[in-house]
Write a protein that holds these residues in place. Structure first.
Motif, PDB file in Angstrom:
ATOM      1  N   PHE A  99       2.474 -40.107  29.848  1.00  0.00           N
ATOM      2  CA  PHE A  99       2.956 -40.903  28.726  1.00  0.00           C
ATOM      3  C   PHE A  99       2.196 -42.224  28.691  1.00  0.00           C
ATOM      4  O   PHE A  99       2.150 -42.934  29.701  1.00  0.00           O
ATOM      5  CB  PHE A  99       4.447 -41.227  28.896  1.00  0.00           C
ATOM      6  CG  PHE A  99       5.328 -40.007  28.957  1.00  0.00           C
ATOM      7  CD1 PHE A  99       5.904 -39.500  27.812  1.00  0.00           C
ATOM      8  CD2 PHE A  99       5.586 -39.378  30.173  1.00  0.00           C
ATOM      9  CE1 PHE A  99       6.732 -38.388  27.869  1.00  0.00           C
ATOM     10  CE2 PHE A  99       6.405 -38.271  30.242  1.00  0.00           C
ATOM     11  CZ  PHE A  99       6.975 -37.773  29.086  1.00  0.00           C
ATOM     12  N   ARG A 100       1.615 -42.533  27.563  1.00  0.00           N
ATOM     13  CA  ARG A 100       1.071 -43.878  27.346  1.00  0.00           C
ATOM     14  C   ARG A 100       2.211 -44.669  26.709  1.00  0.00           C
ATOM     15  O   ARG A 100       2.624 -44.383  25.585  1.00  0.00           O
ATOM     16  CB  ARG A 100      -0.151 -43.803  26.415  1.00  0.00           C
ATOM     17  CG  ARG A 100      -0.695 -45.115  25.967  1.00  0.00           C
ATOM     18  CD  ARG A 100      -1.407 -45.874  27.058  1.00  0.00           C
ATOM     19  NE  ARG A 100      -2.517 -45.118  27.654  1.00  0.00           N
ATOM     20  CZ  ARG A 100      -3.228 -45.566  28.687  1.00  0.00           C
ATOM     21  NH1 ARG A 100      -2.946 -46.729  29.238  1.00  0.00           N
ATOM     22  NH2 ARG A 100      -4.212 -44.840  29.175  1.00  0.00           N
ATOM     23  N   LEU A 101       2.750 -45.625  27.449  1.00  0.00           N
ATOM     24  CA  LEU A 101       3.951 -46.319  26.977  1.00  0.00           C
ATOM     25  C   LEU A 101       3.607 -47.350  25.907  1.00  0.00           C
ATOM     26  O   LEU A 101       2.479 -47.832  25.809  1.00  0.00           O
ATOM     27  CB  LEU A 101       4.672 -46.964  28.161  1.00  0.00           C
ATOM     28  CG  LEU A 101       5.148 -45.931  29.208  1.00  0.00           C
ATOM     29  CD1 LEU A 101       5.704 -46.628  30.437  1.00  0.00           C
ATOM     30  CD2 LEU A 101       6.184 -44.981  28.633  1.00  0.00           C
ATOM     31  N   ASN A 102       4.614 -47.673  25.114  1.00  0.00           N
ATOM     32  CA  ASN A 102       4.446 -48.546  23.951  1.00  0.00           C
ATOM     33  C   ASN A 102       5.188 -49.865  24.233  1.00  0.00           C
ATOM     34  O   ASN A 102       6.389 -49.964  23.939  1.00  0.00           O
ATOM     35  CB  ASN A 102       5.022 -47.818  22.726  1.00  0.00           C
ATOM     36  CG  ASN A 102       5.107 -48.685  21.509  1.00  0.00           C
ATOM     37  OD1 ASN A 102       4.391 -49.681  21.386  1.00  0.00           O
ATOM     38  ND2 ASN A 102       5.981 -48.317  20.575  1.00  0.00           N
ATOM     39  N   PRO A 103       4.514 -50.864  24.817  1.00  0.00           N
ATOM     40  CA  PRO A 103       5.216 -52.068  25.274  1.00  0.00           C
ATOM     41  C   PRO A 103       5.905 -52.849  24.157  1.00  0.00           C
ATOM     42  O   PRO A 103       6.806 -53.654  24.438  1.00  0.00           O
ATOM     43  CB  PRO A 103       4.103 -52.909  25.920  1.00  0.00           C
ATOM     44  CG  PRO A 103       2.827 -52.348  25.404  1.00  0.00           C
ATOM     45  CD  PRO A 103       3.072 -50.934  25.056  1.00  0.00           C
ATOM     46  N   ASP A 104       5.522 -52.600  22.916  1.00  0.00           N
ATOM     47  CA  ASP A 104       6.182 -53.293  21.802  1.00  0.00           C
ATOM     48  C   ASP A 104       7.389 -52.533  21.269  1.00  0.00           C
ATOM     49  O   ASP A 104       8.123 -53.036  20.422  1.00  0.00           O
ATOM     50  CB  ASP A 104       5.186 -53.498  20.643  1.00  0.00           C
ATOM     51  CG  ASP A 104       4.015 -54.374  21.061  1.00  0.00           C
ATOM     52  OD1 ASP A 104       4.247 -55.306  21.870  1.00  0.00           O
ATOM     53  OD2 ASP A 104       2.879 -54.098  20.619  1.00  0.00           O
ATOM     54  N   GLY A 105       7.559 -51.303  21.725  1.00  0.00           N
ATOM     55  CA  GLY A 105       8.623 -50.460  21.185  1.00  0.00           C
ATOM     56  C   GLY A 105       9.996 -50.838  21.730  1.00  0.00           C
ATOM     57  O   GLY A 105      10.154 -51.159  22.916  1.00  0.00           O
ATOM     58  N   ALA A 106      11.015 -50.761  20.863  1.00  0.00           N
ATOM     59  CA  ALA A 106      12.385 -51.115  21.274  1.00  0.00           C
ATOM     60  C   ALA A 106      12.859 -50.209  22.408  1.00  0.00           C
ATOM     61  O   ALA A 106      13.511 -50.665  23.352  1.00  0.00           O
ATOM     62  CB  ALA A 106      13.312 -50.995  20.073  1.00  0.00           C
ATOM     63  N   PHE A 107      12.514 -48.917  22.327  1.00  0.00           N
ATOM     64  CA  PHE A 107      13.009 -47.997  23.357  1.00  0.00           C
ATOM     65  C   PHE A 107      12.256 -48.168  24.681  1.00  0.00           C
ATOM     66  O   PHE A 107      12.800 -47.847  25.740  1.00  0.00           O
ATOM     67  CB  PHE A 107      12.956 -46.544  22.846  1.00  0.00           C
ATOM     68  CG  PHE A 107      14.073 -46.250  21.892  1.00  0.00           C
ATOM     69  CD1 PHE A 107      15.328 -45.899  22.349  1.00  0.00           C
ATOM     70  CD2 PHE A 107      13.887 -46.391  20.525  1.00  0.00           C
ATOM     71  CE1 PHE A 107      16.377 -45.668  21.474  1.00  0.00           C
ATOM     72  CE2 PHE A 107      14.919 -46.162  19.632  1.00  0.00           C
ATOM     73  CZ  PHE A 107      16.170 -45.804  20.103  1.00  0.00           C
ATOM     74  N   TYR A 108      11.026 -48.696  24.629  1.00  0.00           N
ATOM     75  CA  TYR A 108      10.342 -49.057  25.874  1.00  0.00           C
ATOM     76  C   TYR A 108      11.083 -50.221  26.533  1.00  0.00           C
ATOM     77  O   TYR A 108      11.380 -50.195  27.736  1.00  0.00           O
ATOM     78  CB  TYR A 108       8.885 -49.443  25.589  1.00  0.00           C
ATOM     79  CG  TYR A 108       8.218 -50.111  26.780  1.00  0.00           C
ATOM     80  CD1 TYR A 108       7.640 -49.352  27.783  1.00  0.00           C
ATOM     81  CD2 TYR A 108       8.216 -51.505  26.911  1.00  0.00           C
ATOM     82  CE1 TYR A 108       7.063 -49.953  28.883  1.00  0.00           C
ATOM     83  CE2 TYR A 108       7.643 -52.119  28.012  1.00  0.00           C
ATOM     84  CZ  TYR A 108       7.067 -51.340  28.997  1.00  0.00           C
ATOM     85  OH  TYR A 108       6.504 -51.933  30.096  1.00  0.00           O
ATOM     86  N   LYS A 109      11.388 -51.234  25.727  1.00  0.00           N
ATOM     87  CA  LYS A 109      12.073 -52.418  26.271  1.00  0.00           C
ATOM     88  C   LYS A 109      13.430 -52.027  26.859  1.00  0.00           C
ATOM     89  O   LYS A 109      13.846 -52.530  27.902  1.00  0.00           O
ATOM     90  CB  LYS A 109      12.253 -53.463  25.170  1.00  0.00           C
ATOM     91  CG  LYS A 109      10.931 -54.080  24.706  1.00  0.00           C
ATOM     92  CD  LYS A 109      11.116 -54.898  23.454  1.00  0.00           C
ATOM     93  CE  LYS A 109       9.761 -55.414  22.961  1.00  0.00           C
ATOM     94  NZ  LYS A 109       9.833 -55.935  21.600  1.00  0.00           N
ATOM     95  N   LEU A 110      14.085 -51.108  26.178  1.00  0.00           N
ATOM     96  CA  LEU A 110      15.409 -50.670  26.612  1.00  0.00           C
ATOM     97  C   LEU A 110      15.354 -49.921  27.949  1.00  0.00           C
ATOM     98  O   LEU A 110      16.195 -50.118  28.827  1.00  0.00           O
ATOM     99  CB  LEU A 110      15.976 -49.746  25.519  1.00  0.00           C
ATOM    100  CG  LEU A 110      17.475 -49.650  25.329  1.00  0.00           C
ATOM    101  CD1 LEU A 110      18.124 -51.006  25.184  1.00  0.00           C
ATOM    102  CD2 LEU A 110      17.766 -48.795  24.097  1.00  0.00           C
ATOM    103  N   ASN A 111      14.370 -49.075  28.097  1.00  0.00           N
ATOM    104  CA  ASN A 111      14.314 -48.210  29.276  1.00  0.00           C
ATOM    105  C   ASN A 111      13.467 -48.759  30.418  1.00  0.00           C
ATOM    106  O   ASN A 111      13.587 -48.298  31.552  1.00  0.00           O
ATOM    107  CB  ASN A 111      13.785 -46.826  28.883  1.00  0.00           C
ATOM    108  CG  ASN A 111      14.717 -46.114  27.920  1.00  0.00           C
ATOM    109  OD1 ASN A 111      15.936 -46.241  28.034  1.00  0.00           O
ATOM    110  ND2 ASN A 111      14.162 -45.406  26.956  1.00  0.00           N
ATOM    111  N   PHE A 112      12.588 -49.727  30.115  1.00  0.00           N
ATOM    112  CA  PHE A 112      11.672 -50.209  31.153  1.00  0.00           C
ATOM    113  C   PHE A 112      11.720 -51.724  31.337  1.00  0.00           C
ATOM    114  O   PHE A 112      10.804 -52.292  31.897  1.00  0.00           O
ATOM    115  CB  PHE A 112      10.229 -49.782  30.826  1.00  0.00           C
ATOM    116  CG  PHE A 112      10.007 -48.301  30.969  1.00  0.00           C
ATOM    117  CD1 PHE A 112       9.672 -47.740  32.197  1.00  0.00           C
ATOM    118  CD2 PHE A 112      10.164 -47.457  29.886  1.00  0.00           C
ATOM    119  CE1 PHE A 112       9.481 -46.382  32.325  1.00  0.00           C
ATOM    120  CE2 PHE A 112       9.983 -46.096  30.010  1.00  0.00           C
ATOM    121  CZ  PHE A 112       9.640 -45.552  31.235  1.00  0.00           C
TER     122      PHE A 112
END
Lengths: 430, 243
Positions: free
Chosen positions: A49-62
């Motif tokens: 997975f290339r994570l999306n640091p701007d994404g809301a669900f990235y912030k939520l889970n990471f």
């Protein structure tokens, strides 16, 4: 020396001749039915997975363990079996999973199906136990799937876990325009220990499906009583318009559907209303063996763009709060909301699904390249998934696919956890 | 008057093809190939130009003119898959997907040269009308036209052996006139119960150059089944029909 070479050549020719003679031999006796049958497959998969640091669900889970890439390896064993004696058949399908990833290890062991079937005659069957019901005609979504777990539109053909239930199936064939009538009543008991993911405990839920094959059209009518889930009605249809074109549709009415809606501050308002979800789709096969599946899905319980922006705002505020004060309370509130509708794979209102697959291009047997597009029509964000499937080795399936998500800030796919995913999967059947 | 009758008689002798009813001949071909209701086992072999093969084993049942069910017994990756055909309607049931989906006659559930219409074949006379019968030394040559636009091949040219009234070769054409595939019927075998027919059908196609598919028949016999067997709801239970 020469005679030996001749002898070898002769034996090789004899062997080749014998192979030629055997080439087309077939005796069905070796396939006679056995009372006890087992089958299984092993699935080995690696996802990057290339994570999306701007994404809301990235912030939520990471938020507490930031990273840019996540690697995950999964091994799944799916043994299944069947024991038949007279009118009774015992079926099971188990799921054993081990997962190793950059964030830790995980495992899951469960029976996806475990049931006893009684079939006194061709027109009647009684099933008791854990059974995976599959209702609806949609490929990517099934709004009328009232007694089943939600489908993953990214992998719609994945086997799903059933619920423990009691169901019957009455079938009647008729002459005339109405060719078949089948009625399937279902009882789904829910307690704190049994089927607790179905909905509120301490209910015996009654569901039913009536199937008609009328003038070459499949038609279903569905019902689920008020209980663990709110009362709902549904209907679907499917029909071949020609030898290469099929159309299908689903409609569901869900009464008293509750929708918690949050604003950026985390204030939640829950509305209760009757919602309608529907789906219309087609499957087309071209002369060049290209299959196109196109579906439009209206998710009556889904969130509008403004409602989704409220949730993303909450996550962003929570993330800023966590970074400034190390206080995760707002993020935890958002996390709780994401367990419901906000976190479902397709939480918006209007979706388009398009899958184009080409069977055996350039005369390459068993190769099927495909590309899948899922788009939120409200904000025009989308995921696109090219894939390559190879089934040329007996009992082996190999699939390589990549998932790309795009949409930008405050959009459905732009706020997901990943921006890209690469998957390699091998499935070996026994 | 007698002279006229004699002339007509001589003309009839000179053109015996006039006496052959193509559709009647086609119905005979159908019954010589299989009883109207039967069960049987088939092995399908797809052969690639490099000689590598992929094999499928199917158990099939048919009732009446247009109801067919086929269940995959091998390979393991396809075991439990079942297909149903009711006239022009076809469905595929995949155990992991768990519900039947409509498929079309031109698709192929096995890959290779055989398509769904070949695998779930119903009586030729149900799908085709005989437009013309030509005669060759050892065979009748039937020119068949699809009765509806739903049929997989628009036209068939069928060579029927005069003695056995069994097909020897069939050419299948698209509406455009394009030859889609050729079926060769070989290896006549006695299956018992008065059924004597080719046990091997080979097919090749100019669309799949170098590829070949073969269908082998075994344990073909007359049977009697309930109508309810030929329904979507019954597809997950087809295995129970096997003795």
């Amino acid at each position: 020396m020469l005679s030996r070479a001749f002898a070898i050549c002769f034996l090789a020719l004899v062997a080749a001749g014998a192979r030629g003679a055997e080439e087309f031999a077939f005796d069905a006796a070796e396939f006679s039915r056995k009372p006890l049958e087992f089958g299984s497959y092993v699935e080995l998969r690696h996802d990057q997975f290339r994570l999306n640091p701007d994404g809301a669900f990235y912030k939520l889970n990471f938020f507490s363990q930031p990273r840019s890439v996540l690697n995950r390896s999964t091994a799944i064993l799916k043994p299944s079996g069947k024991f038949s004696a007279g009118i009774a058949t015992f079926n099971f399908r188990a799921h054993v999973e081990r997962q190793v990833s950059s964030t830790g290890n995980d495992q899951a062991n469960r029976f996806e199906e475990f049931s006893l079937s009684l079939k006194p005659h061709a027109g009647f069957t009684l099933d008791a136990g854990k059974v995976a019901m599959k209702w609806g005609k949609g490929y990517a979504w099934n709004p009328v799937g009232f007694v089943e777990r939600a489908k993953d539109p990214n992998d719609p053909e994945l086997a799903r876990e059933g619920f423990t239930l009691l169901s019957a199936d009455f079938i009647r064939n008729l002459d005339g325009p109405l060719q078949t009538v089948a009625f399937t009543p279902v009882l789904v008991p829910v307690t704190s220990d049994l089927n607790n993911s179905f909905g509120a405990p301490d209910h015996v839920n009654v569901a039913a499906k009536l199937y008609l094959l009328y003038r070459d059209t499949d038609i279903d009518f569905m019902f689920l009583s008020n209980g663990s889930r709110t009362r709902r009605y549904g209907a679907d249809f499917s029909r071949n318009l020609s030898s290469n074109l099929e159309i299908h549709g689903e409609w569901a009415r869900i009464e008293d559907a509750q929708r918690p809606v949050t604003n950026a501050a985390g204030a939640v308002t829950t509305t209760t209303s009757t919602v309608h979800s529907y789906l219309l789709g087609l499957r087309y096969l071209s002369e060049r063996d290209t299959t196109t599946i196109l579906e439009y899905y209206r998710n009556g319980s889904g969130y509008t763009g403004d409602e989704m922006r409220g949730f993303y705002g909450l996550v962003n505020n929570g993330y800023a709060q966590f970074q400034n004060t190390a206080n995760p309370s707002l993020l935890q509130r958002a996390l709780a909301l994401s367990q419901g509708g906000y976190g479902s794979p397709n939480s918006g209102r209007d979706y388009l699904y398009l899958r184009i697959s080409q069977k055996e291009p350039f005369d390459m047997l068993y190769f099927t390249p495909a590309v899948t597009l899922i788009s939120n029509l409200g904000d025009r964000s989308f995921s696109v998934t090219p894939e390559l499937l190879y089934t040329g080795i007996t009992n082996v399936e190999l699939r390589l696919r990549a998932l790309f998500l795009a949409g930008g800030a405050n959009t459905d796919f732009g706020e997901k956890q990943n921006s890209r995913r690469l998957e390699l999967m091998a499935r070996i059947y026994f | 008057m007698i002279k006229r009758l004699l002339t007509l008689f001589l003309i009839a002798l000179a053109f015996p093809a006039w006496a052959i009813d193509g559709n009647e001949l086609l119905r005979k071909v159908d019954r010589n190939l299989e009883p109207e209701s039967y069960e049987m086992y088939r092995k399908l072999i797809n052969i690639e130009p490099n000689g590598s093969k992929k094999e499928f084993v199917l158990y099939s049942v048919k009732k009446g003119r247009d109801k067919v069910v086929a269940l995959f017994l091998a390979p393991s990756s396809d075991k439990g898959r079942a297909t149903l055909r009711l006239g022009d309607n076809m469905w595929l049931y995949i155990p992991s997907v768990g519900k039947p989906v409509r498929i079309t006659s031109l698709q192929s559930v096995v890959g290779g040269v055989f398509n769904n219409a070949d695998i779930l074949r119903i009586d030729y006379a149900t799908e085709y009308n005989a437009e013309k019968v030509d005669e060759e030394k050892d065979a009748y040559v039937l020119s068949l036209k699809a009765r509806t636009g739903e049929v997989a091949y628009d036209r068939l040219k069928m060579w029927v052996d005069r003695k056995t009234v069994l097909p020897v070769m069939i050419e299948a054409y698209a509406a455009s006139g394009l030859l889609i595939k050729t079926l060769h019927f070989r290896d006549i075998k006695d299956f018992g119960g008065g059924i004597r027919r080719p046990a091997t059908v080979e097919t090749d196609s100019p669309l799949y150059k170098g590829y070949k598919s073969v269908m082998l028949y075994s344990q073909l016999k007359k049977t009697s089944l309930a109508d309810e067997v030929f329904t979507l709801n019954y597809l997950p239970r087809v295995e129970d029909l096997r003795k």
